[in-house]
Scaffold this active site. Sequence first.
Site, PDB file in Angstrom:
ATOM      1  N   SER A 142      74.075  72.908   7.920  1.00 42.56           N
ATOM      2  CA  SER A 142      74.776  74.183   7.768  1.00 42.56           C
ATOM      3  C   SER A 142      76.139  74.028   8.435  1.00 42.56           C
ATOM      4  O   SER A 142      76.322  73.138   9.283  1.00 42.56           O
ATOM      5  CB  SER A 142      73.985  75.288   8.482  1.00 42.56           C
ATOM      6  N   TYR A 155      68.845  79.159  15.206  1.00 40.53           N
ATOM      7  CA  TYR A 155      69.361  78.525  13.979  1.00 40.53           C
ATOM      8  C   TYR A 155      70.466  77.533  14.316  1.00 40.53           C
ATOM      9  O   TYR A 155      70.467  76.390  13.845  1.00 40.53           O
ATOM     10  CB  TYR A 155      69.870  79.627  13.043  1.00 40.53           C
TER      11      TYR A 155
HETATM   12  P1  NAD Z   1      65.427  80.207   0.746  1.00 37.85           P
HETATM   13  O1  NAD Z   1      64.764  81.219   1.619  1.00 37.85           O
HETATM   14  O2  NAD Z   1      65.687  80.528  -0.662  1.00 37.85           O
HETATM   15  O3  NAD Z   1      64.615  78.849   0.810  1.00 37.85           O
HETATM   16  C1  NAD Z   1      63.910  78.426   1.931  1.00 37.85           C
HETATM   17  C2  NAD Z   1      62.762  77.573   1.466  1.00 37.85           C
HETATM   18  O4  NAD Z   1      62.019  77.134   2.617  1.00 37.85           O
HETATM   19  C3  NAD Z   1      61.759  78.320   0.568  1.00 37.85           C
HETATM   20  O5  NAD Z   1      61.264  77.448  -0.427  1.00 37.85           O
HETATM   21  C4  NAD Z   1      60.635  78.671   1.543  1.00 37.85           C
HETATM   22  O6  NAD Z   1      59.380  78.872   0.928  1.00 37.85           O
HETATM   23  C5  NAD Z   1      60.646  77.429   2.402  1.00 37.85           C
HETATM   24  N1  NAD Z   1      59.963  77.589   3.665  1.00 37.85           N
HETATM   25  C6  NAD Z   1      60.121  78.553   4.613  1.00 37.85           C
HETATM   26  N2  NAD Z   1      59.258  78.356   5.618  1.00 37.85           N
HETATM   27  C7  NAD Z   1      58.542  77.249   5.317  1.00 37.85           C
HETATM   28  C8  NAD Z   1      57.508  76.540   5.955  1.00 37.85           C
HETATM   29  N3  NAD Z   1      56.998  76.925   7.144  1.00 37.85           N
HETATM   30  N4  NAD Z   1      56.988  75.449   5.348  1.00 37.85           N
HETATM   31  C9  NAD Z   1      57.452  75.049   4.130  1.00 37.85           C
HETATM   32  N5  NAD Z   1      58.443  75.678   3.483  1.00 37.85           N
HETATM   33  C10 NAD Z   1      58.983  76.763   4.072  1.00 37.85           C
HETATM   34  O7  NAD Z   1      66.807  79.858   1.502  1.00 37.85           O
HETATM   35  P2  NAD Z   1      68.010  78.850   1.164  1.00 37.85           P
HETATM   36  O8  NAD Z   1      69.256  79.572   1.426  1.00 37.85           O
HETATM   37  O9  NAD Z   1      67.818  78.178  -0.130  1.00 37.85           O
HETATM   38  O10 NAD Z   1      67.873  77.811   2.371  1.00 37.85           O
HETATM   39  C11 NAD Z   1      67.594  76.455   2.198  1.00 37.85           C
HETATM   40  C12 NAD Z   1      68.227  75.685   3.346  1.00 37.85           C
HETATM   41  O11 NAD Z   1      69.644  75.803   3.295  1.00 37.85           O
HETATM   42  C13 NAD Z   1      67.813  76.149   4.748  1.00 37.85           C
HETATM   43  O12 NAD Z   1      67.591  75.028   5.575  1.00 37.85           O
HETATM   44  C14 NAD Z   1      69.020  76.934   5.216  1.00 37.85           C
HETATM   45  O13 NAD Z   1      69.131  76.952   6.611  1.00 37.85           O
HETATM   46  C15 NAD Z   1      70.138  76.130   4.579  1.00 37.85           C
HETATM   47  N6  NAD Z   1      71.414  76.849   4.456  1.00 37.85           N
HETATM   48  C16 NAD Z   1      71.492  77.973   3.697  1.00 37.85           C
HETATM   49  C17 NAD Z   1      72.718  78.612   3.608  1.00 37.85           C
HETATM   50  C18 NAD Z   1      72.866  79.838   2.778  1.00 37.85           C
HETATM   51  O14 NAD Z   1      73.939  80.449   2.848  1.00 37.85           O
HETATM   52  N7  NAD Z   1      71.885  80.226   1.976  1.00 37.85           N
HETATM   53  C19 NAD Z   1      73.841  78.118   4.274  1.00 37.85           C
HETATM   54  C20 NAD Z   1      73.714  76.971   5.025  1.00 37.85           C
HETATM   55  C21 NAD Z   1      72.491  76.327   5.103  1.00 37.85           C
END
Ligand code: NAD
Length: 260
Positions: A142, A155
């Site tokens: 991130s 986080y």
């Molecule tokens: P999202 O909530 O759509 O996806 C998260 C995924 O993780 C889902 O498939 C969920 O089921 C899974 N998950 C959650 N807890 C779990 C567990 N205990 N075991 C197995 N799977 C689990 O969110 P996203 O935005 O797609 O996030 C994906 C990654 O990207 C994360 O690591 C997040 O920190 C990172 N990220 C997101 C953003 C953003 O703006 N969306 C920015 C920077 C980084």
Amino acid sequence: MLADKVAVITGSTSGIGEGYARALAREKCNIVLNGFGDAEEIEMLRRSLETEYAIRCLYSPADMTKPDEIADMFKMTVDAFGGLDILINNAGIQHVAPIAEFPVEKWDAIIAINLSSAFHTMRHAIPLMTARGWGRIINTASAHALVASPNKAAYVAAKHGIAGLTKTAALEVARDNITVNAICPGYVWTTLVEGQIPDTARTRNMTEEQVINDIMLATAATKKFTTIEQLAAFAVFLCSDAAENITGATHSIDGGWTAQ
Ligand code: NAD
């Protein structure tokens, strides 16, 4: 490009992880999906990847807080495909609160899912990649792996940790034809971001619109959200031969946020 390769993608039942799965499947890579969600919807996603891209796709329900279940996911992968080529650590959760009020169980869960799970997956993945003489590990970090924001202690700590783990792992496997990189997105429009908006509005006493414009896009020099497709395209590039000498790096895809 990735025909007959095998990728495990944690947290790929929605959002960015699902985007990685689609993009790799389009390159003919077999996929192991993982994450939580409605069983029927996950099965629909699994089947649609198989039929749309003519690949094999399995699903592992492993909870990333449970090292035994992580081990089971790799056993299932090896039993089905005989090995592993690509690992994307992507599962992640968020909680927004000042440190003095931060629930201890949220701290523990975020560190377990966003950081420790990548150590556990790599423990299993690296020997499998070494055996094949090729590998790609991509960690979704991130912008918060590089800079902080208030009220996101767990986080930010976990994502800074992922950056360090990425560098260490890259050095350990540098001579084995395995690269390890972190992708550092700014705000991406997904359910995770959507879910943060009401909490942030409450803790900062703002409207939801102000949270979007004055907080989320305040840091992006381009004033644009990053898209899932842009992240997925970059992950595919990191899996290509052209990226064989890119390792141990944190790659910002954040509209210039961390350039400031
Ligand atoms: P999202 O909530 O759509 O996806 C998260 C995924 O993780 C889902 O498939 C969920 O089921 C899974 N998950 C959650 N807890 C779990 C567990 N205990 N075991 C197995 N799977 C689990 O969110 P996203 O935005 O797609 O996030 C994906 C990654 O990207 C994360 O690591 C997040 O920190 C990172 N990220 C997101 C953003 C953003 O703006 N969306 C920015 C920077 C980084």
